[in-house]
Design an enzyme around this catalytic site. Structure first.
Site, PDB file in Angstrom:
ATOM      1  N   LYS A 185       0.828  -1.204   0.000  1.00  0.00           N
ATOM      2  CA  LYS A 185       0.000   0.000   0.000  1.00  0.00           C
ATOM      3  C   LYS A 185       0.869   1.263   0.000  1.00  0.00           C
ATOM      4  O   LYS A 185       2.080   1.182   0.052  1.00  0.00           O
ATOM      5  CB  LYS A 185      -0.969  -0.032   1.191  1.00  0.00           C
ATOM      6  CG  LYS A 185      -1.839  -1.305   1.219  1.00  0.00           C
ATOM      7  CD  LYS A 185      -2.812  -1.384   0.049  1.00  0.00           C
ATOM      8  CE  LYS A 185      -3.314  -2.779  -0.279  1.00  0.00           C
ATOM      9  NZ  LYS A 185      -4.097  -3.475   0.719  1.00  0.00           N
TER      10      LYS A 185
HETATM   11  C1  PLP Z   1      -5.103  -4.636   0.890  1.00  0.00           C
HETATM   12  C2  PLP Z   1      -6.565  -4.501   0.932  1.00  0.00           C
HETATM   13  C3  PLP Z   1      -7.335  -4.923   2.018  1.00  0.00           C
HETATM   14  C4  PLP Z   1      -6.763  -5.702   3.164  1.00  0.00           C
HETATM   15  O1  PLP Z   1      -5.687  -5.067   3.774  1.00  0.00           O
HETATM   16  P1  PLP Z   1      -4.776  -5.863   4.814  1.00  0.00           P
HETATM   17  O2  PLP Z   1      -4.102  -4.786   5.596  1.00  0.00           O
HETATM   18  O3  PLP Z   1      -3.808  -6.674   4.002  1.00  0.00           O
HETATM   19  O4  PLP Z   1      -5.646  -6.719   5.643  1.00  0.00           O
HETATM   20  C5  PLP Z   1      -8.697  -4.672   2.013  1.00  0.00           C
HETATM   21  N1  PLP Z   1      -9.282  -4.058   0.982  1.00  0.00           N
HETATM   22  C6  PLP Z   1      -8.588  -3.649  -0.096  1.00  0.00           C
HETATM   23  C7  PLP Z   1      -9.313  -2.951  -1.204  1.00  0.00           C
HETATM   24  C8  PLP Z   1      -7.210  -3.875  -0.171  1.00  0.00           C
HETATM   25  O5  PLP Z   1      -6.532  -3.502  -1.250  1.00  0.00           O
END
Ligand code: PLP
Length: 380
Positions: A185
């Protein structure tokens, strides 16, 4: 000459952050402590709007906690786009509610709010939109709908830390906003997530839910007021997050510049369908055009393999969720959401991360142009 492999994403961790983590490791306090508090206040300050922020071990956990503190469970429905990472739908099932998918807009990739309104029933409790790739959902229309129909809103802002709508940061306003700090992210805590809310009482409920349901009275006596979970972020992760947050605007600025370079450099024949450009409020979590598969005699898999052969990583974000086995078993079928399905079939995520150079973008554009030219279905 060998060029290094270019992954589709890679976190940027600086020496100051690494040194800061070493200090936390030596401090004797590894689990949730002073760094978590500092990180939560820094996030609230960054988002603006006088918000309450609580950090958790992941966005998946954060979304599940958000549903639980809203009291959403068996018999309830939650409306969400058919195009997202599987976690967005899975958490709804995990609390016992039913995911009600709707289609997305082909250009913005965001939930179609007219379809969302049409999907509201007497059992609907919440809307769970996703700010896809960091492009904000139309927040006026979203909250207009929520208020009209008396619905909670849980924003999946996993892609949207640093995004803004009309000059206000995503997470600086709204009902419950969830962020992810997974290494892919825009900023990371290794693993981690956060919830932003306005109401201190709701923040208290999140604290209780994330740590065993424990509540303490004025004397510090412990009670367990709900069967809570275990989602508290360690100080080591919070210290990584503090180092990342300091540089988030710089990272996102670089992401915007790289996206602009793609818009001007990505010229294939036949053309790819490019994502919506957005404005300065777009945090460009990823750059994901659609392959013109109907005009090609190569598959997406072959495109990705050819890019890999040229030393370039390409991702797929995401297959349409309603076509996964678990959701087909609930009755969803191919043809239900044509835009999500088309995107799910033909999307490719090209490399985009702050440490990339302009020449990396040029290299990706060149490689894509060559592979698509070679794969084009020429008229006889
Ligand atoms: C990455 C992601 C998640 C989950 O995030 P984590 O921190 O890995 O649990 C949820 N929704 C979207 C749209 C994502 O891209």
């Amino acid at each position: 000459m060998t060029t290094p492999y270019l992954p589709f994403t890679r976190p940027t961790l600086d020496e100051e952050t690494i040194q800061g983590v070493v200090e936390v490791l030596r401090s004797g306090w590894l689990a949730s402590g002073p760094k978590v508090q500092e990180f939560e206040l820094a996030l609230a300050d960054y988002l603006g709007g006088g918000r309450q922020v609580r950090v958790l071990t992941s966005a998946t956990g954060a979304l599940e906690v958000a549903l639980r503190v809203c009291g959403i469970g068996p018999g309830d429905e939650v409306i969400l786009p058919a195009l997202s990472f599987a976690a967005t739908a899975n958490v709804i099932v995990r609390v016992g509610a039913r995911p009600m998918f709707v289609d997305v807009d082909l250009a913005t990739r965001n939930m179609d709010l007219n379809q969302a309104e049409a999907a509201v029933t007497s059992r609907t409790r919440a809307l769970m939109p996703v700010h896809f790739a960091g492009l904000p959902v139309d927040m006026d229309a979203l909250y207009g709908l929520a208020h009209r129909r008396g619905l909670r809103v849980i924003e999946d802002a996993a892609h949207a830390i640093g995004s803004a709508w009309n000059g206000r940061r995503i997470g600086g306003f709204g009902d419950i906003v969830s962020f992810s700090f997974h290494p892919n992210k825009n900023m990371t805590t290794i693993e981690g997530g956060a919830l932003s809310v306005a109401d201190p009482e709701l923040a208290k409920a999140i604290e209780t839910e994330r740590f065993h349901g424990i509540a303490r009275d004025a004397e510090g006596e412990m009670d367990v007021v709900r069967a809570g979970g275990k989602y508290n972020m360690p100080d080591v992760s919070a210290r990584v997050g503090l180092g990342q947050l300091r540089r988030l605007d710089e990272f996102n600025g670089r992401r915007r510049a790289l996206a602009r370079a793609y818009f001007s450099g990505l010229k294939t024949d036949p053309p790819m369908q490019l994502p919506s450009e957005g404005d300065d409020g777009h945090s460009w979590h990823m750059f994901a055009p659609l392959l013109p598969l109907e005009d090609l005699r190569i598959t997406r898999r072959e495109f990705i393999q050819s890019m890999h052969g040229k030393g370039i990583g390409v991702g797929v974000h995401y297959p349409a969720m309603h076509l996964f086995s678990v959701y087909r078993a609930m009755g969803y079928r191919p043809g239900d959401f044509p835009h999500a399905e088309r995107i799910g079939r033909s999307t490719v995520t090209l490399p985009l991360f702050p440490a990339m150079s302009d020449s990396d973008v040029a290299r990706v554009c060149q490689a894509a142009a060559e592979i698509i030219a070679a794969g084009a279905r020429r008229a006889a």
